[in-house]
Each structure stands twice: as C-alpha cells, then as structure tokens.
Design a protein around this motif. Structure first.
Motif, mmCIF file in Angstrom:
data_model
loop_
_atom_site.group_PDB
_atom_site.id
_atom_site.type_symbol
_atom_site.label_atom_id
_atom_site.label_comp_id
_atom_site.label_asym_id
_atom_site.label_seq_id
_atom_site.Cartn_x
_atom_site.Cartn_y
_atom_site.Cartn_z
ATOM 1 N N VAL A 86 0.834 -1.205 0.000
ATOM 2 C CA VAL A 86 0.000 0.000 0.000
ATOM 3 C C VAL A 86 0.869 1.256 0.000
ATOM 4 O O VAL A 86 0.632 2.187 -0.776
ATOM 5 C CB VAL A 86 -0.981 -0.001 1.196
ATOM 6 N N ALA A 87 1.879 1.311 0.859
ATOM 7 C CA ALA A 87 2.753 2.485 0.914
ATOM 8 C C ALA A 87 3.461 2.695 -0.417
ATOM 9 O O ALA A 87 3.583 3.840 -0.887
ATOM 10 C CB ALA A 87 3.773 2.333 2.042
ATOM 11 N N THR A 88 3.892 1.633 -1.045
ATOM 12 C CA THR A 88 4.573 1.752 -2.337
ATOM 13 C C THR A 88 3.640 2.321 -3.396
ATOM 14 O O THR A 88 4.029 3.204 -4.175
ATOM 15 C CB THR A 88 5.126 0.382 -2.773
ATOM 16 N N VAL A 89 2.397 1.859 -3.430
ATOM 17 C CA VAL A 89 1.419 2.383 -4.392
ATOM 18 C C VAL A 89 1.184 3.873 -4.147
ATOM 19 O O VAL A 89 1.150 4.672 -5.087
ATOM 20 C CB VAL A 89 0.101 1.578 -4.305
ATOM 21 N N LEU A 90 1.039 4.260 -2.881
ATOM 22 C CA LEU A 90 0.837 5.671 -2.558
ATOM 23 C C LEU A 90 2.044 6.522 -2.932
ATOM 24 O O LEU A 90 1.900 7.606 -3.508
ATOM 25 C CB LEU A 90 0.545 5.834 -1.065
ATOM 26 N N LEU A 91 3.235 6.062 -2.594
ATOM 27 C CA LEU A 91 4.435 6.847 -2.904
ATOM 28 C C LEU A 91 4.665 6.939 -4.405
ATOM 29 O O LEU A 91 5.097 7.993 -4.897
ATOM 30 C CB LEU A 91 5.647 6.276 -2.174
ATOM 31 N N ASP A 92 4.374 5.885 -5.146
ATOM 32 C CA ASP A 92 4.468 5.957 -6.613
ATOM 33 C C ASP A 92 3.531 7.037 -7.155
ATOM 34 O O ASP A 92 3.914 7.836 -8.020
ATOM 35 C CB ASP A 92 4.135 4.610 -7.250
ATOM 36 N N ARG A 104 11.619 18.175 -8.361
ATOM 37 C CA ARG A 104 12.935 17.580 -8.599
ATOM 38 C C ARG A 104 13.418 16.653 -7.500
ATOM 39 O O ARG A 104 14.279 15.816 -7.729
ATOM 40 C CB ARG A 104 13.972 18.692 -8.789
ATOM 41 N N ARG A 105 12.916 16.826 -6.268
ATOM 42 C CA ARG A 105 13.333 15.977 -5.156
ATOM 43 C C ARG A 105 12.214 15.968 -4.125
ATOM 44 O O ARG A 105 11.632 16.997 -3.820
ATOM 45 C CB ARG A 105 14.615 16.524 -4.522
ATOM 46 N N ALA A 106 11.930 14.803 -3.605
ATOM 47 C CA ALA A 106 10.898 14.680 -2.573
ATOM 48 C C ALA A 106 11.552 14.499 -1.213
ATOM 49 O O ALA A 106 12.579 13.839 -1.095
ATOM 50 C CB ALA A 106 9.986 13.494 -2.875
ATOM 51 N N ASP A 107 10.936 15.100 -0.203
ATOM 52 C CA ASP A 107 11.387 14.848 1.163
ATOM 53 C C ASP A 107 10.201 14.400 2.001
ATOM 54 O O ASP A 107 9.054 14.665 1.665
ATOM 55 C CB ASP A 107 12.095 16.059 1.775
ATOM 56 N N ALA A 108 10.501 13.694 3.061
ATOM 57 C CA ALA A 108 9.455 13.133 3.915
ATOM 58 C C ALA A 108 9.694 13.510 5.363
ATOM 59 O O ALA A 108 10.833 13.514 5.824
ATOM 60 C CB ALA A 108 9.438 11.608 3.780
ATOM 61 N N ALA A 117 7.827 2.944 10.265
ATOM 62 C CA ALA A 117 7.756 3.846 9.112
ATOM 63 C C ALA A 117 9.125 3.994 8.460
ATOM 64 O O ALA A 117 9.228 4.052 7.234
ATOM 65 C CB ALA A 117 7.230 5.212 9.537
ATOM 66 N N GLY A 118 10.173 4.041 9.272
ATOM 67 C CA GLY A 118 11.520 4.144 8.706
ATOM 68 C C GLY A 118 11.822 3.011 7.757
ATOM 69 O O GLY A 118 12.424 3.216 6.695
ATOM 70 N N HIS A 119 11.386 1.822 8.095
ATOM 71 C CA HIS A 119 11.595 0.673 7.203
ATOM 72 C C HIS A 119 10.835 0.857 5.889
ATOM 73 O O HIS A 119 11.363 0.553 4.819
ATOM 74 C CB HIS A 119 11.166 -0.629 7.883
ATOM 75 N N ALA A 120 9.599 1.349 5.964
ATOM 76 C CA ALA A 120 8.800 1.563 4.754
ATOM 77 C C ALA A 120 9.429 2.623 3.860
ATOM 78 O O ALA A 120 9.536 2.445 2.641
ATOM 79 C CB ALA A 120 7.367 1.956 5.128
ATOM 80 N N TRP A 121 9.867 3.727 4.466
ATOM 81 C CA TRP A 121 10.494 4.780 3.666
ATOM 82 C C TRP A 121 11.788 4.271 3.029
ATOM 83 O O TRP A 121 12.036 4.498 1.843
ATOM 84 C CB TRP A 121 10.777 6.014 4.530
ATOM 85 N N SER A 122 12.599 3.588 3.797
ATOM 86 C CA SER A 122 13.854 3.052 3.283
ATOM 87 C C SER A 122 13.621 2.087 2.131
ATOM 88 O O SER A 122 14.329 2.118 1.119
ATOM 89 C CB SER A 122 14.616 2.369 4.420
ATOM 90 N N ALA A 123 12.626 1.225 2.251
ATOM 91 C CA ALA A 123 12.312 0.255 1.200
ATOM 92 C C ALA A 123 11.898 0.938 -0.099
ATOM 93 O O ALA A 123 11.997 0.346 -1.172
ATOM 94 C CB ALA A 123 11.206 -0.693 1.672
#
Length: 141
Positions: A86-92, A104-108, A117-123
């Motif tokens: 789900v997180a990957t679909v949203l971030l895409d 040009r660059r995204a930050d979170a 959440a750190g694991h999800a962002w890193s992945a």
C-alpha cells in the motif's frame, strides 16, 4: 488482496480521513481537524491521496508541492494492510504527481521513534539527510 486504487481526497472525505489517521497514523499534527484537512483539500486539491481497496480506505499520503520542493506527510497504512504494498502504491502516485508538477526531489517528515515507518520509507528509496534538522514554530490561531 484486492486491487488498490489511488485518488485525490475530496472535502466529503475529511471526516473519514481523520478517523483513519486516529487508527493508522503515528503521532498527531496541529492540523488534524476538519478545518485543517478541509483547508488542505481546498487549497491543493491533488495533495491528499487516498488508497482504497474494495471501497475501504487503506492508506493516505499528503504530497504537497510549493513550486520549489516536494514534501511528503502523513503516510499512513491500515495496520491490517501493512507489508502488502500500500505504501509503495501511494508513494508511486505521489512521485508521479511531483514529476508532473515539475518537482525535482521529494522529502518526507518521519518521526524518529517510528521505526516501522523508517523501514517503509527506506524500502522505497528514501533515507535521512543528516546535514539538516527541522525547526518549527507554532503559529497563532
């Protein structure tokens, strides 16, 4: 697992989103109320993205672009739907929005204590930027 669709939130979704964040999001924001979320949707109609599966809200992310930087906030996935993409679909979807707007660059914004959440962002290819830290000042209401 049902197909996951992503769409921009509408004002009619605000209460549903707030209830979802109380269940699925880590931490709270000063803007976690009807005026705050409705104001976001009104000002930047494409920024709050909702992931849905079979009519159920399973995730959110705010993909805000101010014309200079691309900011990601409130990535939240329903606890029972975590580690299912789900997180990957949203971030895409958020990244496609940013590219279409000229970003040009995204930050979170990620809470340090939220290791899950750190694991999800890193992945998804994100990492902390050690040379910066966030400074804030609450504004009068």
């Amino acid at each position: 697992m049902s197909e996951i669709g992503v769409r921009p939130a509408e004002v009619a979704d605000v209460e549903r989103v707030l209830a979802f964040w109380r269940r699925a999001a880590e931490g709270t924001s000063v803007s976690d109320d009807v005026p705050g979320v409705a104001g976001l949707v009104a000002r930047d109609p494409g920024a709050l993205l909702l992931a849905e599966s079979a009519g159920e809200l399973v995730g959110t992310v705010i993909a805000g672009f101010d014309g200079w930087r691309c900011h990601l906030y409130r990535l939240a996935v329903a606890p029972e739907r975590r580690r299912q993409g789900v997180a990957t679909v949203l971030l895409d979807a958020a990244e496609r929005r940013f590219v279409a707007l000229g970003g040009r660059r995204a930050d979170a914004m990620v809470l340090r204590r939220n290791t899950l959440a750190g694991h999800a962002w890193s992945a998804n290819g994100y990492g902390p930027q050690a040379e910066w830290e966030r400074w804030v000042k609450p504004l009068p209401r």
